[in-house]
Motif scaffolding. Structure first.
Motif, mmCIF file in Angstrom:
data_model
loop_
_atom_site.group_PDB
_atom_site.id
_atom_site.type_symbol
_atom_site.label_atom_id
_atom_site.label_comp_id
_atom_site.label_asym_id
_atom_site.label_seq_id
_atom_site.Cartn_x
_atom_site.Cartn_y
_atom_site.Cartn_z
ATOM 1 N N THR A 660 11.726 21.237 14.373
ATOM 2 C CA THR A 660 12.085 20.677 15.675
ATOM 3 C C THR A 660 10.910 20.919 16.615
ATOM 4 O O THR A 660 10.433 22.042 16.727
ATOM 5 N N THR A 661 10.420 19.847 17.265
ATOM 6 C CA THR A 661 9.232 19.968 18.105
ATOM 7 C C THR A 661 9.392 19.095 19.340
ATOM 8 O O THR A 661 10.418 18.420 19.497
ATOM 9 N N MET A 662 8.377 19.106 20.213
ATOM 10 C CA MET A 662 8.393 18.316 21.443
ATOM 11 C C MET A 662 7.203 17.367 21.444
ATOM 12 O O MET A 662 6.127 17.688 20.912
ATOM 13 N N THR A 663 7.394 16.210 22.046
ATOM 14 C CA THR A 663 6.287 15.268 22.193
ATOM 15 C C THR A 663 5.426 15.656 23.387
ATOM 16 O O THR A 663 5.853 16.408 24.263
ATOM 17 N N ASP A 664 4.209 15.113 23.420
ATOM 18 C CA ASP A 664 3.346 15.359 24.566
ATOM 19 C C ASP A 664 3.589 14.294 25.633
ATOM 20 O O ASP A 664 4.549 13.515 25.547
ATOM 21 N N GLY A 665 2.712 14.233 26.631
ATOM 22 C CA GLY A 665 2.897 13.285 27.715
ATOM 23 C C GLY A 665 2.777 11.835 27.301
ATOM 24 O O GLY A 665 3.211 10.942 28.029
ATOM 25 N N ALA A 666 2.206 11.586 26.109
ATOM 26 C CA ALA A 666 2.084 10.216 25.606
ATOM 27 C C ALA A 666 3.182 9.869 24.612
ATOM 28 O O ALA A 666 3.167 8.783 24.029
ATOM 29 N N GLY A 667 4.148 10.785 24.373
ATOM 30 C CA GLY A 667 5.225 10.511 23.433
ATOM 31 C C GLY A 667 4.838 10.705 21.979
ATOM 32 O O GLY A 667 5.506 10.173 21.090
ATOM 33 N N THR A 668 3.798 11.485 21.707
ATOM 34 C CA THR A 668 3.323 11.730 20.343
ATOM 35 C C THR A 668 3.699 13.149 19.928
ATOM 36 O O THR A 668 3.624 14.072 20.727
ATOM 37 N N PHE A 669 4.104 13.302 18.652
ATOM 38 C CA PHE A 669 4.441 14.638 18.161
ATOM 39 C C PHE A 669 3.604 14.976 16.944
ATOM 40 O O PHE A 669 3.082 14.108 16.245
ATOM 41 N N SER A 670 3.479 16.265 16.688
ATOM 42 C CA SER A 670 2.821 16.784 15.494
ATOM 43 C C SER A 670 3.543 18.059 15.112
ATOM 44 O O SER A 670 3.789 18.918 15.958
ATOM 45 N N ALA A 671 3.926 18.189 13.813
ATOM 46 C CA ALA A 671 4.676 19.369 13.381
ATOM 47 C C ALA A 671 4.281 19.728 11.960
ATOM 48 O O ALA A 671 3.977 18.851 11.142
ATOM 49 N N GLU A 672 4.293 21.029 11.672
ATOM 50 C CA GLU A 672 4.026 21.526 10.328
ATOM 51 C C GLU A 672 5.362 21.771 9.638
ATOM 52 O O GLU A 672 6.225 22.469 10.166
ATOM 53 N N VAL A 673 5.545 21.172 8.440
ATOM 54 C CA VAL A 673 6.816 21.248 7.732
ATOM 55 C C VAL A 673 6.572 21.595 6.275
ATOM 56 O O VAL A 673 5.442 21.530 5.775
ATOM 57 N N SER A 674 7.648 21.945 5.562
ATOM 58 C CA SER A 674 7.615 22.122 4.115
ATOM 59 C C SER A 674 8.977 21.744 3.569
ATOM 60 O O SER A 674 10.003 21.967 4.206
ATOM 61 N N VAL A 675 8.988 21.145 2.369
ATOM 62 C CA VAL A 675 10.234 20.755 1.722
ATOM 63 C C VAL A 675 10.827 21.984 1.037
ATOM 64 O O VAL A 675 10.136 22.661 0.282
ATOM 65 N N PRO A 676 12.087 22.319 1.293
ATOM 66 C CA PRO A 676 12.677 23.498 0.660
ATOM 67 C C PRO A 676 12.670 23.383 -0.859
ATOM 68 O O PRO A 676 12.727 22.289 -1.430
ATOM 69 N N GLU A 677 12.612 24.528 -1.540
ATOM 70 C CA GLU A 677 12.596 24.531 -3.000
ATOM 71 C C GLU A 677 13.921 24.056 -3.569
ATOM 72 O O GLU A 677 13.984 23.662 -4.731
#
Length: 756
Positions: A660-677
């Motif tokens: 769960t993350t937040m977008t910046d002022g331009a509406g863009t997001f970036s997040a680090e994820v991993s698929v559970p085993e």
């Protein structure tokens, strides 16, 4: 299994003699029959049930499956998979007796037949079983033959397809062979070659180091095969303060990159601003929006390309941001004071980006004719050394810590030494403000503080309406009878108590009628947003735009504006908070309506992940490409969401939220994820669930293939415990043997009573 017992055999096995000759009545016959039944039952239990009970009682070794979890298998090693080429399946029986086997010279457990009628689960004759009779081949001395048996001739053609990729040879997995037959060689015998994996077969496994390498692997990493090379993170990031922002520089070879993004984070870790390096290999950009003077920031750079996004660069810490230059002064005017000098006055900038240290005045016609103030509060200075009879215009520049402002507009021309020469003994008014009203202008200022020169009054001059000038002894004057919607230039000067006057100070204003107050305001809760609508009031002299304001009790607020129409959506609000909403009409000429009555409160909704896979309206990318491994960390990025809103990244079909993350002022997001085993291998879909600027759900999708880490078998997960059972069902065989023993003992007992 059928056991045939003859009278001679019974006598030999039971130990009976003919000492009871002469008593050949019914008792003798019952005794013989009883002993025969006991013997048959014992033979059935020992020969048929022994190996099976040995397997049930733990006569096996622990062998880890593909996941590394222990799998219980019987001590005899599995036969080579019938799915490999038969010509390569060769095994040598162990000279040591297998666990649970009969002693040398006795009946071998290998004589057992599998449920298939003497054939192995793979469809061929069990290699340890020898010929169809079920006996172990013997040499001339009666010992087990030590010759190599070729399964290609002993077993016959394979009955099942080739091995499943990634399944260990000999596993009872889907598409593989069934559990191994009893009587096969143990791990103490000579090694057999597993043709599927080109390495040691399962028969090489010992009690301590079983072979767990999947067949057909051949050293290929299934987690990286076919995936584009990851983009390397930019290096050597430097963030240098410049007036009004940060200049960011970095190094990168540009391989696979089409743009870069540099992001500045404040001391709390929140995104403050960013800039774009749009060309591959570009090593600089400037962050001008979002960074404030006096603050320092942490800056990271990410490279983007066809393979997704790189990891963020190592952070760089900036110095303290320096404020930008101030705005340009306005209202510049010049007043002749002598044949060779003039006094130039101006109005301070209304909203400078930084403080003003001083002002510099320069003649447009001769840059050497200049003057400067000693501070930022003074708004006039004299220019001397002018040529009599020459017309001059002047510009003013404000100087501050953030640099120089742009030059002001030029003043109206004046001629040095002309008839309008005035005394410089009287100071100018300060702080001139013009407030528009309905067909009028309210003009206000402050008296100059100059103890050496007394001010007797003030003159207010309207350039477009000279007849409406105002003379007063108070620092305020209302000029009426003006036309609404028309801009007027108003100038004020100080008049000396005894003689002379100051230079003019100038400002502008436009009389107008304020718009009416909006009514019937409604507020509809959306996802992290509120949709607001209203009915406009009277337009007055003109409405420039409407502004809606949502305010929560804790102080959080949001604003939306619209130039036309009677609705807008306030986004970026906190879900679960209660907001009160009100609307104002902003007039075209600076006069605004009052705020409307507040609407009923509204509570924005939370961003949710739907139970079923939603239809995406776009796609987003990840740094790992379209194939990932369970537990692998990778970065996903997307855009088109509402600024400063929540985005949840989940994996489907059964949704599992990864981040769960937040977008910046331009509406863009970036997040680090991993698929559970726990996610099964195969095709899956990643979904970025968020909200658009209208408060409606927005979903982006990304197709991925999750690499399989566990292989299932017909007994369940290969990482669990599997008990191998061979031959006829244990319960049926053991029960029959036990029944024969009991029946025989009863007959023997009956015969004993008969004789006595």
């Amino acid at each position: 299994m059928t056991v045939v017992v003859t009278g001679v055999g019974m006598r030999a096995q039971s130990g009976l003699t003919s000492s009871a000759a002469g008593r050949r009545g019914p008792g003798r016959r019952r005794a013989r029959t009883g002993l025969a039944l006991v013997t048959a039952g014992l033979v059935g239990l020992v020969v048929t049930g022994g190996p099976a009970f040995a397997g049930l009682m733990g006569g096996g070794t622990a062998s880890p499956g593909p996941s590394g979890a222990a799998v219980t298998v019987p001590a005899p090693a599995p036969a080579a998979s019938s799915k490999a080429p038969k010509a390569q399946q060769r095994t040598r029986p162990s000279t040591a007796a297998p666990s649970g086997a009969a002693p040398a010279g006795g009946m071998s457990p290998a004589a057992n037949r599998s449920p298939g009628g003497g054939k192995s689960p793979a469809g061929g004759t069990s290699p340890a079983g020898g010929a169809a009779s079920g006996h172990v081949p013997l040499d001339a001395d009666g010992n087990p033959a030590d010759a190599v048996v070729d399964d290609a001739t002993a077993a016959g053609p394979a009955a099942e397809p080739g091995p499943t990729p990634g399944v260990p040879a000999g596993d009872a997995s889907a598409g593989g062979s069934a559990a191994p037959s009893a009587g096969e060689p143990t791990g103490t015998g000579p090694a057999a070659t597993d043709p599927a994996s080109r390495g040691p077969s399962d028969s090489d496994a010992t009690d301590t180091e079983p072979d767990t390498e999947p067949a057909g692997d051949a050293g290929v990493d299934v987690n990286t095969a076919g995936v584009m090379a990851a983009i390397q993170a930019p290096a050597d990031v430097v963030a240098v303060p410049v007036p009004g922002g940060l200049r960011v520089a970095w190094t990168h070879d540009g391989t696979g990159v089409d743009h870069y993004v540099a992001t500045a984070y404040d001391q709390r870790g929140s995104v403050a601003g960013s800039c774009l390096g749009a060309t591959a290999g570009t090593g600089t950009c400037e962050i001008r929006v979002g960074v404030a003077a006096g603050g320092s920031y942490t800056v990271k750079v990410v490279a983007y390309g066809g393979a997704g996004a790189s990891d963020p660069s190592a952070p760089a810490t900036s110095g303290v941001v320096v404020a930008g230059p101030p705005a340009a002064p306005t209202g510049v005017h010049a007043t002749v004071t002598s044949a060779t000098s003039v006094t130039v006055g101006w109005t301070r900038p209304a909203a400078p980006a930084a403080g003003v240290d001083r002002y510099v005045v320069t003649a447009v016609q001769d840059a050497s004719k200049t003057c400067a103030t000693g501070d930022g509060a003074t708004t006039w200075c004299p220019v001397t050394g002018l040529e009599p009879g020459t017309a001059y215009t002047f510009r003013v520049v404000a100087k501050g810590a953030g640099g120089d402002s742009a030059p002001s507009a030029a003043s109206a021309p004046v001629v040095a030494g002309g008839p309008a020469a005035q005394s410089t003994d009287v100071p100018e008014p300060v702080g001139l403000v013009v407030t528009p009203g309905d067909q009028k202008l309210l003009v206000e200022w402050r008296a100059p503080w100059d103890p050496d020169h007394a001010v007797g009054g003030y003159t207010v001059h309207v350039e477009e309406e000279p007849g409406r000038d105002c003379v007063t002894t108070h620092p305020t004057c209302t000029i009426e009878g003006l036309a609404n919607g028309t801009s007027y230039t108003v100038s004020v000067r100080s008049d000396g108590a005894t003689s002379g006057e100051s230079g003019w100070v100038t400002a502008t204003g436009t009389p107008s009628v304020a718009p009416g107050e909006p009514t019937a305001v409604t507020a509809e809760a959306k996802i992290e947003a509120i949709a607001v609508s209203w009915i406009a009031g009277a337009p007055g002299t003109g409405v420039a735009r409407f502004q809606a304001l949502a305010t929560a009790p804790g102080g959080d607020h949001g604003v939306c504006e619209t130039v036309s129409g009677n609705s807008c959506t306030i986004s970026g609000l906190k879900w679960g908070d209660t907001y009160s909403v009100t609307v104002m009409a902003i007039g075209r000429h600076g006069r605004n309506s009052a705020w409307s009555e507040p609407a009923k409160v509204a509570v924005p909704h939370e961003v949710t992940v739907p139970a079923d896979l939603p239809a995406g309206i776009g796609h987003f990318g990840g740094s790992s490409g379209d194939e990932v491994a369970p537990g692998e960390l990778f970065t996903v990025t997307g855009s088109g969401f509402a600024p400063h809103s929540t985005v949840k990244v989940a994996v489907y079909s059964t949704p599992v939220v990864l981040a769960t993350t937040m977008t910046d002022g331009a509406g863009t997001f970036s997040a680090e994820v991993s698929v559970p085993e726990a996610v099964t291998g195969g095709p899956h879909t990643l979904v970025a669930a968020g909200v658009d600027s209208g408060g409606e759900p927005r979903f982006l999708t990304m197709a991925v293939t999750v690499a399989a880490e566990y292989e299932a078998t017909e007994f369940g997960d290969a990482g669990g415990s599997v008990l191998a059972v061979t031959g006829d069902p244990v319960g049926r065989t053991a029960g029959a043997g036990a029944a024969l023993v009991i029946a025989g003992m009863l007959l023997v007992g009956a015969s004993w009573r008969f004789k006595h």
